[in-house]
Design a protein around this motif. Structure first.
Motif, mmCIF file in Angstrom:
data_model
loop_
_atom_site.group_PDB
_atom_site.id
_atom_site.type_symbol
_atom_site.label_atom_id
_atom_site.label_comp_id
_atom_site.label_asym_id
_atom_site.label_seq_id
_atom_site.Cartn_x
_atom_site.Cartn_y
_atom_site.Cartn_z
ATOM 1 N N TRP A 1 -2.240 -4.677 2.638
ATOM 2 C CA TRP A 1 -2.304 -3.254 2.986
ATOM 3 C C TRP A 1 -2.200 -2.358 1.761
ATOM 4 O O TRP A 1 -2.778 -1.272 1.729
ATOM 5 N N GLN A 2 -1.510 -2.802 0.732
ATOM 6 C CA GLN A 2 -1.462 -2.045 -0.518
ATOM 7 C C GLN A 2 -2.860 -1.959 -1.121
ATOM 8 O O GLN A 2 -3.286 -0.898 -1.587
ATOM 9 N N THR A 3 -3.590 -3.057 -1.068
ATOM 10 C CA THR A 3 -4.964 -3.076 -1.569
ATOM 11 C C THR A 3 -5.881 -2.242 -0.680
ATOM 12 O O THR A 3 -6.664 -1.425 -1.176
ATOM 13 N N ALA A 4 -5.765 -2.418 0.634
ATOM 14 C CA ALA A 4 -6.664 -1.733 1.575
ATOM 15 C C ALA A 4 -6.457 -0.225 1.594
ATOM 16 O O ALA A 4 -7.426 0.532 1.656
ATOM 17 N N LEU A 5 -5.210 0.219 1.542
ATOM 18 C CA LEU A 5 -4.935 1.648 1.727
ATOM 19 C C LEU A 5 -4.689 2.420 0.430
ATOM 20 O O LEU A 5 -4.962 3.613 0.365
ATOM 21 N N LEU A 6 -4.146 1.751 -0.560
ATOM 22 C CA LEU A 6 -3.770 2.465 -1.781
ATOM 23 C C LEU A 6 -4.672 2.149 -2.965
ATOM 24 O O LEU A 6 -4.466 2.679 -4.052
#
Length: 130
Positions: free
Chosen positions: A52-57
């Motif tokens: 999610w860090q990769t996908a969203l940020l």
């Protein structure tokens, strides 16, 4: 009091931890997740933080292929419906804003794609590339 948007790794961890607390206690989903993950929850959560860090940020910390571990799960549309309900609920309880909306969109598309691919491989008898 207004809720914050998802802005950093701390927020990602709150989202992931809160969501998977619900999963682990959900009568429909917990048996599947607990059977597959067993005692490796910390490893799974760490992987979800990076995903999610990769996908969203756009902080590229996840390296992997998210579908293959899910390919053989005994799930159907009702499991994906429950998963997305809990995910959206978790977002709405903790966040509001552009990234929160993006998390909903991305999770919805991912759930739809995973459901389609699982059904395809199950019905075709083909095996996904691992």
């Amino acid at each position: 009091m207004s809720l914050p948007d998802i802005k950093d790794l701390t927020d990602i961890k709150l989202l992931v931890d809160s969501f998977y607390d619900k999963i682990r206690n959900d009568p429909k989903l917990s048996p599947i997740f607990n059977e597959v993950i067993k005692d490796k929850w910390p490893v799974h959560l760490e992987k979800m933080y990076t995903f999610w860090q990769t996908a969203l940020l756009s902080e590229h910390t996840y390296f992997g292929r998210p579908f293959p571990p899910h390919a053989q799960l005994p799930v159907d549309a009702s499991h994906f419906d429950r998963w997305i309900t809990l995910f959206y609920e978790t977002i709405d309880e903790n966040f509001v804003g552009e990234k929160a909306d993006e998390a909903k969109i991305r999770s919805g598309k991912m759930a739809m794609m995973f459901q389609y691919k699982i059904e395809y491989f199950r019905e075709s008898g083909k095996k996904p590339l691992m």
